[in-house]
Design an enzyme around this catalytic site. Structure first.
Site, PDB file in Angstrom:
ATOM      1  N   GLU A 298      26.660  43.892 -15.995  1.00 37.62           N
ATOM      2  CA  GLU A 298      25.505  44.218 -16.149  1.00 37.62           C
ATOM      3  C   GLU A 298      25.786  45.724 -16.640  1.00 37.62           C
ATOM      4  O   GLU A 298      24.857  46.880 -17.475  1.00 37.62           O
ATOM      5  CB  GLU A 298      25.379  44.274 -15.336  1.00 37.62           C
ATOM      6  CG  GLU A 298      24.628  42.949 -14.196  1.00 37.62           C
ATOM      7  CD  GLU A 298      22.894  42.894 -14.834  1.00 37.62           C
ATOM      8  OE1 GLU A 298      22.689  43.580 -15.654  1.00 37.62           O
ATOM      9  OE2 GLU A 298      22.611  41.603 -14.399  1.00 37.62           O
ATOM     10  N   ARG A 302      24.145  47.717 -19.537  1.00 37.79           N
ATOM     11  CA  ARG A 302      23.522  48.736 -19.265  1.00 37.79           C
ATOM     12  C   ARG A 302      23.209  50.461 -19.874  1.00 37.79           C
ATOM     13  O   ARG A 302      23.591  50.998 -20.757  1.00 37.79           O
ATOM     14  CB  ARG A 302      22.795  48.944 -18.388  1.00 37.79           C
ATOM     15  CG  ARG A 302      21.810  47.774 -18.090  1.00 37.79           C
ATOM     16  CD  ARG A 302      20.846  47.600 -16.634  1.00 37.79           C
ATOM     17  NE  ARG A 302      20.981  45.895 -16.180  1.00 37.79           N
ATOM     18  CZ  ARG A 302      20.173  45.641 -15.599  1.00 37.79           C
ATOM     19  NH1 ARG A 302      19.421  46.149 -14.753  1.00 37.79           N
ATOM     20  NH2 ARG A 302      19.528  44.262 -14.907  1.00 37.79           N
ATOM     21  N   ASP A 431      21.426  32.580 -22.023  1.00 41.47           N
ATOM     22  CA  ASP A 431      20.951  33.747 -22.560  1.00 41.47           C
ATOM     23  C   ASP A 431      21.030  34.143 -23.791  1.00 41.47           C
ATOM     24  O   ASP A 431      20.838  33.545 -25.071  1.00 41.47           O
ATOM     25  CB  ASP A 431      19.538  33.578 -21.835  1.00 41.47           C
ATOM     26  CG  ASP A 431      20.010  35.492 -20.851  1.00 41.47           C
ATOM     27  OD1 ASP A 431      21.019  35.010 -20.493  1.00 41.47           O
ATOM     28  OD2 ASP A 431      18.943  35.986 -19.994  1.00 41.47           O
ATOM     29  N   GLU A 566      11.106  40.462 -22.536  1.00 38.98           N
ATOM     30  CA  GLU A 566      11.702  39.064 -23.702  1.00 38.98           C
ATOM     31  C   GLU A 566      11.039  39.070 -24.188  1.00 38.98           C
ATOM     32  O   GLU A 566      10.865  38.684 -25.596  1.00 38.98           O
ATOM     33  CB  GLU A 566      12.273  38.140 -23.230  1.00 38.98           C
ATOM     34  CG  GLU A 566      13.699  38.318 -22.015  1.00 38.98           C
ATOM     35  CD  GLU A 566      14.059  38.787 -20.539  1.00 38.98           C
ATOM     36  OE1 GLU A 566      12.506  38.688 -20.666  1.00 38.98           O
ATOM     37  OE2 GLU A 566      14.391  39.584 -20.488  1.00 38.98           O
TER      38      GLU A 566
HETATM   39  C1  DMJ Z   1      18.280  41.996 -18.846  1.00 35.88           C
HETATM   40  O1  DMJ Z   1      19.595  43.241 -17.991  1.00 35.88           O
HETATM   41  C2  DMJ Z   1      18.851  41.810 -20.404  1.00 35.88           C
HETATM   42  O2  DMJ Z   1      17.600  41.856 -21.249  1.00 35.88           O
HETATM   43  C3  DMJ Z   1      19.458  40.270 -20.277  1.00 35.88           C
HETATM   44  O3  DMJ Z   1      19.589  40.170 -21.361  1.00 35.88           O
HETATM   45  C4  DMJ Z   1      18.398  39.859 -18.968  1.00 35.88           C
HETATM   46  N1  DMJ Z   1      18.050  40.302 -18.186  1.00 35.88           N
HETATM   47  C5  DMJ Z   1      17.097  42.047 -18.219  1.00 35.88           C
HETATM   48  C6  DMJ Z   1      15.867  41.880 -18.785  1.00 35.88           C
HETATM   49  O4  DMJ Z   1      15.286  41.063 -18.004  1.00 35.88           O
END
Ligand code: DMJ
Length: 667
Positions: A298, A302, A431, A566
């Site tokens: 994270e 970010r 994912d 997404e």
């Molecule tokens: C974000 O932090 C990123 O896109 C991550 O890959 C998946 N979760 C969240 C958004 O849904």
């Protein structure tokens, strides 16, 4: 004198013979009144007390009874689809796609082995379900009318050309030739040129209808950003997340997460004042020298990603210095026996550890930090960052336990092997593994063959094992493979996939990737359009059984919406590559629903608890940092209609929507 007779019991006599006619009713009422007067004060108080208790109980139990009645009727509606998973149902008509449950005599095994197996036929155009959307109750004390007023009605008339456009969709990928492309190193400040903006945004020239719509939409995103920022600035400045309903903040790492995640969005949206103020905070307040545990993934996507992209867009070395600082503080995570990183790092102490309950890391987390660390090495000329993340990629590439290129969800930091095998998903925990295979290949100038090989194999794996089709409208979805069975369940997170497939096709990967992207994009759109609020839930179940039912069902526990990006992310890619305006229109519908159901009058947007209830969507009092980092950025880029505004031939977006440059061929 007789003292009045005291009765310490209550006796009620209901004579059936008196129950007819007005006169007898009146008599009865009088005699009841007389009887009431004859009761002792104690008896009367007792009766009144009991009635009051009954009334209070009634008032308190009404909402939960109502909820149970609703749940009962919901349950009976979705009975069919709930059983689907356990009945081994064939989700797709024979002959359309390879079957996914091994051993089924109806399966055609030759299909399973065929590379680039055909994608499912295009589902028929869906009719939009009649809107059941009504004015929501978002805040206990909220001023509903304010955001009712802000709600803009969707355009009532669709252009005639739209149908024409459907039939002659332009797809701009270049066939199946895969070539290393010359990367370009854009000058950091080049992306801010005013000329890169749509002409109609620069001056008062008369606007054509299409241009007018475009301006209206990009301005609506800017306005939404400002509104969100107002909440953050007023109630959560310098903290991780805004809690817009309670008008306070939430802390995760204590590093101003929302502010950092939003920096490049402000730059792209041309919100100069807001950007400058946030930059001052980074300069004067942001310190990573803190005794705090952060999640490696994270904070990489970010914070490190946000700082690196802001550096590239602005050319301001402040952001590169901060990126170096956080990047080097995250490095202890890689000190494990297997070189598969720990999930958590204390950036002040320089120690790292797995989550308290396990020695496993999440596969998506350890394989979706590569774009950022590789870029950090390139910029600093210090190879340690790239070396660490490339080692993870190399090890995962070689690992046993994949299924047709699909990976399990967990990996052990001691053994370096996959754990919890047998479940394969494109949703949570896996994912962005797939996303980063393609994007690293693009970042590095299409030279790293193993990445491409893994990506192509995984897409084939999706086609062979995970695709399903709904019974009512023939929507194609990506389900989950659980020990050989397809579970027709899809996380909203999977909606990154149409965009990623389209990006691959644009870069020369097989054309059928684009066909699948188009089909999945329709499904993700329907995950919004078929909900009463026009917003997708976190997880959906697809109906494989009942042709007369709805395509999409949602379990009560999965009805929340976290303002995730997404779907709008994929809409952005699909529009860039096809120029089909329907993708912009779908994005606009989503934007309006966010405004209608998640906007908090005093500033900010909130996650909601129930996308099926337009009257009470259940505000959850949290604005995730990715709403500003990703959702609004992708919406803006979708509507801006300017392919040079963060060109997809010059940048790759990390999984938090932070654009990083594609490396020049000399790198
Ligand atoms: C974000 O932090 C990123 O896109 C991550 O890959 C998946 N979760 C969240 C958004 O849904």
């Amino acid at each position: 004198m007789y003292s009045p007779v005291r009765k310490d019991f209550v006796s009620l006599t209901l004579g059936a013979q008196h129950s007819h006619g007005y006169a007898s009713g009146k008599q009865q009422r009088r005699s009841c009144w007389r009887k009431w007067k004859q009761l002792s004060r104690l008896q009367r108080s007792l009766i009144l007390f009991l009635l009051a208790i009954l009334l209070i109980c009634g008032i308190f139990s009404y909402p939960s009874l109502l909820e149970q009645w609703r749940a009962l009727s919901d349950r009976s509606l979705k009975e069919g689809s709930d059983n689907v998973e356990f009945q081994g149902l064939r989700p797709i008509p024979p002959g359309l796609v390879p079957k996914f449950i091994p051993g089924d005599v109806q399966d055609d095994p030759s299909q399973l082995l065929r590379p680039n197996a055909p994608i499912l036929p295009k589902p028929p155009a869906l009719k939009k379900p009649p809107s059941k959307r009504r004015s929501p109750v978002l805040q206990k004390r909220g001023n509903v009318s304010e955001w009712q007023a802000k709600d803009r009605e969707e355009p009532s008339v669709r252009r005639e050309e739209e149908q024409e456009r459907e039939t002659k969709t332009i797809i701009s990928w270049r066939g199946a030739m895969i070539e290393a492309e010359q990367g370009t190193e854009p000058h950091p400040s080049a992306h801010r040129k005013e000329t890169a903006r749509p002409a109609e945004l620069q001056g008062p020239a008369p606007l054509q209808p299409v241009a007018f719509k475009r301006v209206e939409r990009v301005e609506a995103v800017r306005e939404a950003f400002r509104h969100a920022w107002k909440g953050y600035r007023t109630f959560a400045w310098g903290h991780d997340e805004l809690k817009p309903v309670s008008k306070t903040y939430g802390e995760w790492f204590g590093l101003g997460l929302t502010l950092i995640d939003a920096l490049d969005t402000m730059w792209i949206l041309d919100l100069k004042e807001e950007f400058e103020e946030a930059k001052r905070w980074v300069e004067t307040e942001l310190s990573f020298s803190k005794n705090v545990d952060v999640n490696l993934f994270e904070s990489t996507i970010r914070i490190l990603g946000g700082l690196l992209s802001t550096y590239h867009l602005t050319g301001d070395t402040l952001f590169l210095d901060k990126a170096k600082d956080i990047g080097s503080r995250l490095m202890p995570a890689f000190n494990t026996p297997s070189k598969i990183p720990f999930s958590d790092v204390n950036i002040g102490k320089g120690t790292a550890h797995p989550p308290r309950w396990t020695a496993d890391s999440t596969v998506a987390e350890v394989t979706s930090i590569q774009l950022e660390f590789r870029e950090l090495s390139r910029l600093t000329q210090d190879p340690q960052y790239q070396k660490a993340v490339d080692e993870v990629t190399r090890r995962v590439h070689r690992l046993d336990g994949k299924h047709d290129g699909l990976v399990p969800m967990f990996i052990n930091i001691n053994s370096g092997k996959f754990t919890h095998r047998g479940v394969f998903t494109l949703g949570a925990r896996a994912d962005s593994y797939y996303e980063y295979l393609l994007k690293q290949w693009l970042q590095g100038g299409k030279k790293e063959a193993a990445l491409l090989e893994d990506y192509l194999q995984a897409v084939e794996g999706v086609k062979r094992n995970l695709l399903g089709q709904t019974s009512p409208s023939k929507l194609i979805f990506v389900g989950e493979l659980s020990h050989g069975r397809l579970n027709p369940k899809m996380d909203h997170l999977v909606c990154f996939l149409p965009g990623t497939l389209a990006l691959g096709a644009h870069n020369g990967l097989p054309a059928d990737h684009m066909e699948l992207a188009v089909q999945l994009m329709e499904t993700c759109h329907q995950m919004y359009a078929q909900m009463e609020t026009g917003l997708s839930p976190e997880i959906v179940l697809f109906n494989l059984k009942d042709p007369a039912g709805r395509d999409i069902d949602v379990k009560p526990a999965d009805r929340h919406n976290l303002l995730r990006p997404e779907t709008v992310e994929s809409l952005f890619y699909m529009y860039r590559f096809t120029q089909d305006h329907k993708y912009q229109d779908w994005g606009w519908e989503i934007m309006q629903s966010f405004n209608k159901y998640t906007r908090v009058p005093s500033g900010g947007y909130t996650s909601i608890g129930n996308v099926r209830d337009p009257v009470n969507p259940g505000p959850k009092d949290k604005m995730e940092s990715f709403f500003l980092g990703e959702t609004l950025k992708y919406l803006f880029l979708l509507f801006s209609d300017d392919p040079e505004l963060v060109s997809l031939d010059k940048f790759v977006f990390n999984t938090e929507a932070h654009p990083l440059p594609i490396w020049p061929s000399t790198s």
